[in-house]
Design a protein around this motif. Structure first.
Motif, PDB file in Angstrom:
ATOM      1  N   LEU A   1       0.832  -1.203   0.000  1.00  0.00           N
ATOM      2  CA  LEU A   1       0.000   0.000   0.000  1.00  0.00           C
ATOM      3  C   LEU A   1       0.867   1.254   0.000  1.00  0.00           C
ATOM      4  O   LEU A   1       0.618   2.200  -0.765  1.00  0.00           O
ATOM      5  N   TYR A   2       1.883   1.287   0.844  1.00  0.00           N
ATOM      6  CA  TYR A   2       2.777   2.443   0.887  1.00  0.00           C
ATOM      7  C   TYR A   2       3.563   2.574  -0.418  1.00  0.00           C
ATOM      8  O   TYR A   2       3.843   3.689  -0.872  1.00  0.00           O
ATOM      9  N   LYS A   3       3.923   1.440  -1.000  1.00  0.00           N
ATOM     10  CA  LYS A   3       4.665   1.485  -2.261  1.00  0.00           C
ATOM     11  C   LYS A   3       3.809   2.062  -3.374  1.00  0.00           C
ATOM     12  O   LYS A   3       4.284   2.861  -4.197  1.00  0.00           O
ATOM     13  N   ILE A   4       2.524   1.683  -3.407  1.00  0.00           N
ATOM     14  CA  ILE A   4       1.605   2.230  -4.415  1.00  0.00           C
ATOM     15  C   ILE A   4       1.463   3.736  -4.221  1.00  0.00           C
ATOM     16  O   ILE A   4       1.470   4.515  -5.183  1.00  0.00           O
ATOM     17  N   ALA A   5       1.331   4.149  -2.959  1.00  0.00           N
ATOM     18  CA  ALA A   5       1.196   5.582  -2.674  1.00  0.00           C
ATOM     19  C   ALA A   5       2.441   6.340  -3.136  1.00  0.00           C
ATOM     20  O   ALA A   5       2.342   7.422  -3.735  1.00  0.00           O
ATOM     21  N   ALA A   6       3.621   5.759  -2.866  1.00  0.00           N
ATOM     22  CA  ALA A   6       4.864   6.415  -3.287  1.00  0.00           C
ATOM     23  C   ALA A   6       4.962   6.480  -4.804  1.00  0.00           C
ATOM     24  O   ALA A   6       5.464   7.464  -5.370  1.00  0.00           O
ATOM     25  N   THR A   7       4.449   5.454  -5.475  1.00  0.00           N
ATOM     26  CA  THR A   7       4.506   5.406  -6.939  1.00  0.00           C
ATOM     27  C   THR A   7       3.688   6.529  -7.568  1.00  0.00           C
ATOM     28  O   THR A   7       4.069   7.083  -8.607  1.00  0.00           O
TER      29      THR A   7
END
Length: 649
Positions: free
Chosen positions: A162-168
């Motif tokens: 989830l955090y990786k998607i947000a960072a993307t």
């Protein structure tokens, strides 16, 4: 006389078409007493009978009509608060749901106000679980960082994804961790409201439940931390909601999310599904005759197996966990240790101890949760609380939740610490149970007061006054409770107080390593995005591979900081590749070592204390002036290459 009174009565009734007045009695019978007794029957729901007197003079008529109006108001208020919901009255449920989400949004906005109160603000636990996710923004951050690698390895797959998607999509992890609690709170409120209505179909009950839940979430640090445990509120409540409605696909989706975000509670969900295969019939336990329960159990356990299998097969470099026998010998788990677990008092150990006890100390936070304790008493005298008959059998889901959590609590104690802390398995379950039962209890009390007051005559006597005041008191206590809480919401945000220090390290190369035992080292990975050798915040003593390496590093650091031998100091810097050394200004004094409680637990501390007592001067002392590259009133930062040159000379 008769003609002067009736127009007033008719005018009152004409402007309130939902009510009707039935005049019955013989006029002549009451003329001698100078009054007429009549009966008013109010429609629009259950018929509530009131008695009033139509006096023969105009002033008295107005007096009694005002009393009639008050009785009508109380009847409508009682109905508005306690009316059950059905397909024809969905607007009432929408109103209370909207009100629930409004309060959730208000609390969330208050939380955002704290989160954005300064440039360097972060939730306390997020310093452990979020800092390493800045790698999603810049792959060059925290290279070969022992601490960052550990926290990345223990992060659940769904959480890190989830955090990786947000960072993307351009949302920085530190920004994301601040705004996420608002949305988690709204989702939790929706499912809490819906779940409560499944048990007692009174919209006001759902509102009270969501309000109690939100007040709890914003008076503890779980939700605002946006660590994996923050997701248990919306996801597990969603699982309970869909399970109570027998919605298979959404329920399976919620189970998968539990395993991806907070794996321990996937085992609690499995326990609930198994318990639903058993039913109590005719005074004994029997296998359930409902095929739906078997479908949910088989498919649910299959999903749990799929999402939990990667965790079971994972061979982490930081494992295995310490056994109970090993943990009992560790100072960290002693009663006064940083992660106190083994307490000599059995009551504390099994009931209230953090991590080991069944009941979290914040169970009745806020204190309005104590209303849940009154529910058995209200059900015992259910004749005085008519709404108790509306409680749905789905409320037994809470008993299944408790039993499943209790089973996992005991299993976690038996396999310490393979299933992590035992107290985690009951903490959230009991909070959900207390919130829902407390909302039902408060609703029954309000309904009971209205029922009790409606059995009297129209005359506004003491009963109606008591009922009105008590209902208002309950409403004020539940709705306005946060007004009496200092610094609400109280969720553990930490403000960095050394912006110049953070900016200094931000200007250094991304691969630097900072050595420090100073408290401010806790903030450097988050605010400066630079690696630290050790810090108090990262002393997590559950897995051998990690904590043994952590202990070795911190002991080596303490020895090097207080040694009087230059060779030891130089060897430490070269071995670990230290670039900067940060010290509190008084760090090299005996008083500092004796008063700084955190380092008491480490083997190297007695050696440092003895060396200072013998009057030996640490080899690092001259560098405090000759190698300083940054300093303020509290800390001094030394250049490690300068220290090496100094020790060589």
């Amino acid at each position: 006389m008769r003609t002067s009174v009736l127009p007033k009565v008719n005018k009152l009734l004409d402007c309130r078409p939902r009510f009707r007045l039935k005049i019955a009695c013989g006029w002549e019978k009451h003329l001698k007493s100078g009054a007429l007794e009549s009966q008013a029957v109010f429609g629009g729901g259950s018929h509530i009978k009131y008695w009033f007197v139509v006096a023969l003079d105009s002033a008295a008529a107005n007096f009694y009509l005002r009393r009639l109006l008050t009785a009508m108001f109380l009847a409508r208020l009682h109905k508005f608060l306690t009316a059950t919901v059905d397909e024809k009255s969905r607007s009432r449920a929408i109103f209370w749901l909207t009100l629930s989400l409004t309060f959730a949004a208000i609390y969330g906005i208050l939380g955002l106000k704290q989160a954005f109160s300064g440039e360097y603000v972060v939730q306390d636990d997020a310093r452990q679980h979020v800092f390493w996710m800045m790698r999603f923004v810049d792959l060059q951050l925290f290279p070969n960082d022992f601490i960052a690698n550990y926290y990345q390895s223990v992060a659940p797959a769904g959480y890190s994804t989830l955090y990786k998607i947000a960072a993307t999509i351009g949302i920085h992890p530190l920004l994301f961790h601040k705004i996420l609690p608002l949305f988690l709170g709204l989702i939790s409120s929706y499912y809490c409201f819906g779940l409560c209505l499944e048990m007692l179909p009174v919209p006001m009950t759902g509102f009270i439940a969501s309000l109690l839940l939100n007040q709890h979430m914003w008076m503890t640090d779980d939700l605002a931390s946006t660590t994996p445990r923050a997701f248990i509120y919306p996801i597990f409540l969603g699982f309970l909601y869909y399970l109570s409605r027998s919605s298979l696909l959404p329920c399976l989706g919620a189970i998968a999310l539990i395993g991806l975000f907070y794996p321990p509670y996937a085992l609690v969900a499995a326990g609930i599904l198994v318990l639903r295969l058993v039913a109590w019939e005719n005074g004994r336990l029997r296998l359930s005759g409902d095929r739906t329960n078997y479908l949910f159990c088989s498919t649910g356990l299959g999903v749990i197996l799929l999402v939990m299998l990667p965790y079971a097969l994972d061979k982490s470099e930081f494992g295995p966990t310490y056994t109970a026998a090993e943990a009992k010998q560790m100072r960290e788990f002693a009663p006064n240790g940083r992660n106190a677990f083994f307490r000599p008092n059995l009551k504390d150990f099994w009931l209230t101890g953090r991590g080991s006890g069944m009941f979290p100390k914040s169970l009745f936070t806020p204190v309005t949760h104590c209303a849940a304790l009154l529910l058995p008493l209200l059900l015992f005298w259910r004749s005085a609380f008519p709404l108790a008959s509306q409680i749905n059998s789905k409320i037994w889901l809470l008993l299944q939740l408790f039993l499943a959590s209790l089973a996992m609590f005991l299993a976690a104690h038996a396999t310490l610490f393979k299933l992590y802390q035992p107290g985690r398995y009951t903490a959230y379950s009991l909070r959900f149970i207390v919130v829902l039962l407390g909302a039902i209890a408060l609703t029954l009390m309000i309904d009971g007061l209205g029922h009790w007051a409606s059995t009297t005559e129209t005359k506004f006597n003491l009963k109606k006054l008591v009922a009105l005041i008590t209902t208002a008191t309950i409403a004020i206590a539940v709705v306005l409770y946060p007004c009496w809480v200092e610094d609400f919401p109280d969720v553990g945000y930490v403000a960095g107080e050394m912006p110049a220090l953070y900016k200094f390290f931000q200007q250094q190369p991304k691969d630097i390593l900072i050595a420090s035992i100073a408290p401010e080292a806790d903030n450097l990975p988050t605010f400066s995005q630079r690696s630290v050798l050790v810090a108090k915040e990262y002393a997590v003593p559950y897995q051998k591979g990690y904590f043994s390496g952590y202990l070795r590093r911190v002991n080596d650091l303490i020895r090097a900081q207080y040694t009087s031998e230059r060779a030891v100091l130089k060897n430490f810097i070269n071995t670990y590749g230290i670039d900067f050394w940060m010290l509190d200004r008084n760090a090299l004094t005996l008083k500092y070592v004796e008063d700084y409680g955190w380092i008491d637990d480490f083997d190297a501390t007695p050696e440092a204390t003895l060396s200072l007592k013998q009057g030996k001067i640490p080899a690092l002392a001259p560098a405090m002036t000759s190698c300083a590259v940054f300093q303020n009133e509290i800390v001094v930062v030394l250049d490690a290459s300068c220290i090496v040159k100094m020790t060589g000379n």
